[in-house]
Design a protein around this motif. Structure first.
Motif, PDB file in Angstrom:
ATOM      1  N   SER A 301       0.821  -1.212   0.000  1.00 35.83           N
ATOM      2  CA  SER A 301       0.000   0.000   0.000  1.00 35.83           C
ATOM      3  C   SER A 301       0.856   1.265   0.000  1.00 35.83           C
ATOM      4  O   SER A 301       0.344   2.366  -0.157  1.00 35.83           O
ATOM      5  CB  SER A 301      -0.941   0.005   1.209  1.00 35.83           C
ATOM      6  OG  SER A 301      -0.196   0.017   2.412  1.00 35.83           O
ATOM      7  N   PRO A 465      -1.891   1.721  -4.523  1.00 36.35           N
ATOM      8  CA  PRO A 465      -1.538   2.613  -5.632  1.00 36.35           C
ATOM      9  C   PRO A 465      -2.296   2.204  -6.899  1.00 36.35           C
ATOM     10  O   PRO A 465      -2.633   1.032  -7.059  1.00 36.35           O
ATOM     11  CB  PRO A 465      -0.034   2.389  -5.798  1.00 36.35           C
ATOM     12  CG  PRO A 465       0.432   1.908  -4.476  1.00 36.35           C
ATOM     13  CD  PRO A 465      -0.704   1.135  -3.901  1.00 36.35           C
ATOM     14  N   ARG A 468      -2.751  -1.324  -9.890  1.00 36.32           N
ATOM     15  CA  ARG A 468      -2.473  -2.673  -9.387  1.00 36.32           C
ATOM     16  C   ARG A 468      -3.587  -3.606  -9.809  1.00 36.32           C
ATOM     17  O   ARG A 468      -4.756  -3.310  -9.604  1.00 36.32           O
ATOM     18  CB  ARG A 468      -2.401  -2.668  -7.860  1.00 36.32           C
ATOM     19  CG  ARG A 468      -1.264  -1.905  -7.304  1.00 36.32           C
ATOM     20  CD  ARG A 468      -0.006  -2.766  -7.223  1.00 36.32           C
ATOM     21  NE  ARG A 468       1.135  -1.926  -6.885  1.00 36.32           N
ATOM     22  CZ  ARG A 468       1.440  -1.586  -5.655  1.00 36.32           C
ATOM     23  NH1 ARG A 468       0.717  -2.050  -4.667  1.00 36.32           N
ATOM     24  NH2 ARG A 468       2.462  -0.815  -5.398  1.00 36.32           N
ATOM     25  N   ARG A 601       3.283  -6.339  -7.564  1.00 36.41           N
ATOM     26  CA  ARG A 601       3.879  -5.028  -7.313  1.00 36.41           C
ATOM     27  C   ARG A 601       4.176  -4.287  -8.602  1.00 36.41           C
ATOM     28  O   ARG A 601       4.541  -3.120  -8.580  1.00 36.41           O
ATOM     29  CB  ARG A 601       5.161  -5.187  -6.512  1.00 36.41           C
ATOM     30  CG  ARG A 601       4.866  -5.910  -5.228  1.00 36.41           C
ATOM     31  CD  ARG A 601       5.954  -5.785  -4.222  1.00 36.41           C
ATOM     32  NE  ARG A 601       5.331  -5.867  -2.923  1.00 36.41           N
ATOM     33  CZ  ARG A 601       5.656  -5.101  -1.887  1.00 36.41           C
ATOM     34  NH1 ARG A 601       6.618  -4.226  -1.991  1.00 36.41           N
ATOM     35  NH2 ARG A 601       5.024  -5.230  -0.760  1.00 36.41           N
TER      36      ARG A 601
HETATM   37  P1  ADP Z   1       4.410  -1.522   1.895  1.00 33.59           P
HETATM   38  O1  ADP Z   1       3.263  -0.711   2.389  1.00 33.59           O
HETATM   39  O2  ADP Z   1       4.076  -2.945   1.752  1.00 33.59           O
HETATM   40  O3  ADP Z   1       5.668  -1.270   2.668  1.00 33.59           O
HETATM   41  P2  ADP Z   1       5.901  -0.225  -0.161  1.00 33.59           P
HETATM   42  O4  ADP Z   1       6.100   1.057   0.540  1.00 33.59           O
HETATM   43  O5  ADP Z   1       7.052  -1.146  -0.252  1.00 33.59           O
HETATM   44  O6  ADP Z   1       4.653  -0.993   0.409  1.00 33.59           O
HETATM   45  O7  ADP Z   1       5.356   0.106  -1.618  1.00 33.59           O
HETATM   46  C1  ADP Z   1       5.104  -0.903  -2.544  1.00 33.59           C
HETATM   47  C2  ADP Z   1       5.412  -0.450  -3.945  1.00 33.59           C
HETATM   48  O8  ADP Z   1       4.471   0.522  -4.364  1.00 33.59           O
HETATM   49  C3  ADP Z   1       6.771   0.206  -4.096  1.00 33.59           C
HETATM   50  O9  ADP Z   1       7.336  -0.240  -5.305  1.00 33.59           O
HETATM   51  C4  ADP Z   1       6.452   1.680  -4.144  1.00 33.59           C
HETATM   52  O10 ADP Z   1       7.414   2.376  -4.849  1.00 33.59           O
HETATM   53  C5  ADP Z   1       5.122   1.690  -4.844  1.00 33.59           C
HETATM   54  N1  ADP Z   1       4.267   2.830  -4.520  1.00 33.59           N
HETATM   55  C6  ADP Z   1       4.038   3.328  -3.287  1.00 33.59           C
HETATM   56  N2  ADP Z   1       3.168   4.359  -3.334  1.00 33.59           N
HETATM   57  C7  ADP Z   1       2.818   4.513  -4.635  1.00 33.59           C
HETATM   58  C8  ADP Z   1       1.939   5.415  -5.331  1.00 33.59           C
HETATM   59  N3  ADP Z   1       1.249   6.366  -4.700  1.00 33.59           N
HETATM   60  N4  ADP Z   1       1.825   5.258  -6.675  1.00 33.59           N
HETATM   61  C9  ADP Z   1       2.523   4.291  -7.316  1.00 33.59           C
HETATM   62  N5  ADP Z   1       3.353   3.427  -6.715  1.00 33.59           N
HETATM   63  C10 ADP Z   1       3.518   3.527  -5.400  1.00 33.59           C
END
Ligand code: ADP
Ligand code: MG
Length: 715
Positions: A301, A465, A468, A601
């Motif tokens: 997320s 995001p 997905r 992802r």
């Molecule tokens: P988690 O909440 O599981 O820690 P992450 O922070 O690792 O998730 O984010 C998962 C993926 O989504 C990453 O590759 C990140 O760069 C991407 N991501 C996060 N926010 C957005 C967004 N607003 N739009 C597109 N991609 C995003």
């Protein structure tokens, strides 16, 4: 003598020392109050009677009207049993006693209509009922106070000592007679009329002696509301006290780092949920109170970017920040990801883990203490005493379910101090704790989180995001393996990458490694070099080797990653689109969900395949079906909670949600929300509960604290 609700149960007429002792030991009933709060588990409809011809095997709570036509004694291994023939116009059945036979023979009358009540058995071609409750029909009709007969909690000892349900009902009745009018109202009139809650006296009476189904429902609602209301009130007050007492460093400005990142370097547009959560965090950081916030968001997320932007606010205000993750792999991954962003902003960042070399370690310690190092990422290694910050303003814990509360509080003490004698200062109030943000992808159902983490504020990222695709999940048996391998081959041909995960449970470690290695070998045979490259990662490898294998997979040099659950949390390889979970029946639901979150992802359709053997327990089946049905982490968490009970959920063991007297944390979540809403509103207007209309609340609140009654569990 005059009684009140704190009077010991021994004084109640019909109880006496022996019964009092049993009630205390078996049911925790010490006082009149405790007895009133012994709520029925369920109710039996005593208006319904069965005919003997209509009985079914193993009917519980069956009521039959009939006559005893004769007794016989049947010898058995030890002693004998007494059997009565019991007939109605449709047939005959047997009533059976193994104890108390003399009394039965002397007191029961032949050929008089009785009501027999109990559980039916099917035994050598006949229905029978062992140790039934028997009452002459005449008396039964006189005594019947209510159609719904309460069934109280009981234990084997209680029923062996003759404290049957009927006995409890009788002493309950006695209690109401003795205490009549003593039940003071515990909710204010305005709240009761707003919510149409019946008064306390009537609620208590109807829960024990329901006059009708409707009154019973209203009684239960009122009592559940009250129970949850006072718990929420307590939690919210605790939280308010925390906020007014625990000073935090105030981050007044949102400055250059944050703004320039937001304007020039943000890699994607934030989702609404991410923006909302950032706002909540900013408001906390800008207040004078210490932030203590839980950020929940499903896997993928986008919690990391929120964490990073919070770090930027700390740096903008001249403070340091740290991010702690549960595994080396995850720390390294965070480090690489954040380093890239930090470089663009000229921020110094470093990583500290168990495998950091001594010389590097020294360098980090020094630059932390003199303030040159702004951001530190790492594992538990961050908690070591040697790690001292110049001015730590924000500490973030990722995947907090992997850490204990003790570790959270250790971070607290790494805050900025005003004195140079740190050891001393730590003990005094001149040490200001850093703001704390804990993040988790193992969602705790909101309702439970509300009651358990009362000391944490909660933010939720409830939106993924954009773009997905939801992950397609299927369940396959081991014998379909060839098809699964064919599918893997097709996906790899399309340029995708695949995870294959094996369980590794400590008790079974040896076997599990064997499974892993056998699996690895067979996969290597089916996917031979040089066409295919395979990575393998497991817990027994050296960190450097693990890292090497991970990197090969991240860079796309290998197509298949064979691993144990070391990849469970946080690993991010967007091109990986297939997750195979071997022996999936051995994983818990939240673990399965975490693992599945490693795929889906990127922009491609992703798949999760749950492999199992044919033999599955009912519980395993539910878990697998849930995974196939939904991708929603909160829904999965609810099922998990139902399967395992709240006691198993991390950190809830001591919290007392299990000790609810009448409400059920899962089934009554609507009432919980309602109770919380009203508790919040009341405290918003009158935080000290000093308005006249809240007098009742204040009084009850103090009483509850005094007698440690419904919430002796809240510390
Ligand atoms: P988690 O909440 O599981 O820690 P992450 O922070 O690792 O998730 O984010 C998962 C993926 O989504 C990453 O590759 C990140 O760069 C991407 N991501 C996060 N926010 C957005 C967004 N607003 N739009 C597109 N991609 C995003
Ligand atoms: Mg993460």
């Amino acid at each position: 003598m005059s009684v009140n609700l704190q009077t010991p149960i021994d004084y109640l007429k019909g109880v006496g020392p022996n019964r009092a002792d049993l009630l205390r030991k078996e049911l925790g009933v010490h006082t009149y109050q405790d007895l009133i709060n012994l709520f029925p588990n369920r109710y039996i409809d005593r208006t319904q009677y069965y005919k003997i011809s209509g009985l079914q095997r193993n009917n519980a709570d069956v009521q039959v009207i009939g006559k005893i036509t004769g007794f016989k004694e049947v010898a058995q291994k030890r002693g004998k049993r007494l059997v009565a023939t019991f007939v109605d116009e449709t047939g005959a059945m047997e009533l059976v006693w193994f104890r108390g036979q003399k009394w039965i023979r002397e007191n029961l009358k032949l050929n008089k209509p009785y009501v027999a009540f109990g559980k039916t058995n099917w035994f050598s071609g006949k229905f029978s009922m062992a140790h039934p409750e028997l009452e002459l029909q005449e008396e039964h009709e006189k005594n019947l106070r209510s159609a719904m007969q309460p069934v109280y909690p009981s234990t084997e000892k209680l029923s062996n000592k003759g404290i049957s349900n009927r006995v409890i009902s009788k002493i309950m009745q006695q209690l109401f007679t003795e205490t009549n009018g003593k039940f003071v109202e515990t909710l204010p009139d305005n709240l009761r009329s707003e919510l149409k809650l019946i008064n306390k006296q009537s609620a208590l009476f109807n829960v024990h002696f329901p006059k009708s189904q409707e009154l019973l429902s209203r009684a239960q609602f009122r009592l559940k509301f009250e129970e949850l209301f006072y718990i929420q009130l307590q939690l919210i007050i605790k939280n308010l006290i925390h906020k007014s007492k625990i000073k935090g460093v105030s981050f007044e400005t949102v400055g250059n780092y944050f703004n320039s990142f937001f304007k020039d370097h943000l890699p994607f547009e934030l989702t609404h949920a991410q923006k909302r959560v950032l706002k909540e965090i900013r408001a906390d950081l800008g207040s004078n109170a210490q932030m203590n916030r839980l950020l929940q968001g499903d896997v993928g997320s986008g919690k990391t970017i929120v964490a990073f932007m919070s770090i930027l606010i700390a740096l903008d205000n001249g403070f340091q920040a740290c991010l702690m993750a549960p595994t080396e792999i995850l720390s390294v991954q965070h480090y690489y990801g954040l380093q890239e962003l930090c470089n663009k902003l000229n921020i110094s960042i470093s990583i500290l883990t168990g495998s950091t070399k001594t010389s590097k370690r020294r360098e980090i310690h020094e630059s932390l203490e003199n303030g040159e190092l702004q951001v530190l990422i790492g594992t538990h290694a961050l908690l070591e005493d040697k790690v001292k910050f110049k001015n730590l303003g924000l500490a973030i814990i990722d995947e907090q379910h992997r850490f204990g509360v003790a570790q959270r509080s250790k971070l607290w003490r790494k805050g900025p101090t005003q004195s140079s004698q740190r050891e001393e200062a730590r003990e005094t109030s001149s040490s200001i704790p850093p703001h704390i943000l804990v993040m988790t992808a193992t969602p705790i159902p909101r309702t439970l989180a509300m009651s358990v983490y009362g000391d944490l504020d909660i933010s939720v990222i409830d939106e993924l995001p954009p773009g997905r695709k939801s992950i397609k999940t299927v369940h396959r048996y081991d014998k379909n393996r060839l098809n699964v391998f064919r599918f893997i081959r097709d996906e790899i041909d399309k340029g995708r990458q695949v995870y294959i995960v094996y369980p590794l449970i400590q008790e079974n470690e040896k076997m599990d490694y064997k499974d892993l290695m056998d699996g690895y070998e067979s996969i290597s045979r089916d996917f031979p070099m040089p066409d295919y490259q395979i990575s393998i990662v497991h817990g027994k490898m050296k960190p450097a080797d693990k890292e090497f294998e991970m990197q090969r997979f991240i860079k796309g040099e290998t197509q298949i990653m064979v691993a144990t659950t070391v990849i469970e949390v946080g690993v991010n390889v967007p091109n990986a689109s297939v997750m195979i979970i071997e022996s999936a029946e051995r994983f818990g639901l939240s673990q399965l969900h975490q693992l599945r979150g490693r795929v889906g992802r990127g922009a491609e359709q992703s798949y999760c395949i749950l492999m199992t053997s044919h033999k599955l327990s009912a519980n395993s089946k539910t878990r697998l079906e849930t995974m196939v049905r939904t991708n929603d982490g909160f829904e999965i968490a609810e099922v998990d909670l139902r399967l395992r009970g709240p006691g198993d959920i991390m950190g809830t063991q001591q919290s007392g949600v299990l000790n609810l007297k009448i409400a059920d944390i899962i089934k009554d979540s609507d009432i919980l929300q309602l109770a919380r809403h009203h508790a919040k509103n009341i405290l918003k207007i009158d935080s000290t509960l000093s308005l006249p209309e809240n007098k009742v609340i204040l009084h009850t609140y103090k009483q509850l604290g005094k007698y440690k009654n419904i919430w002796n569990y809240i510390s």
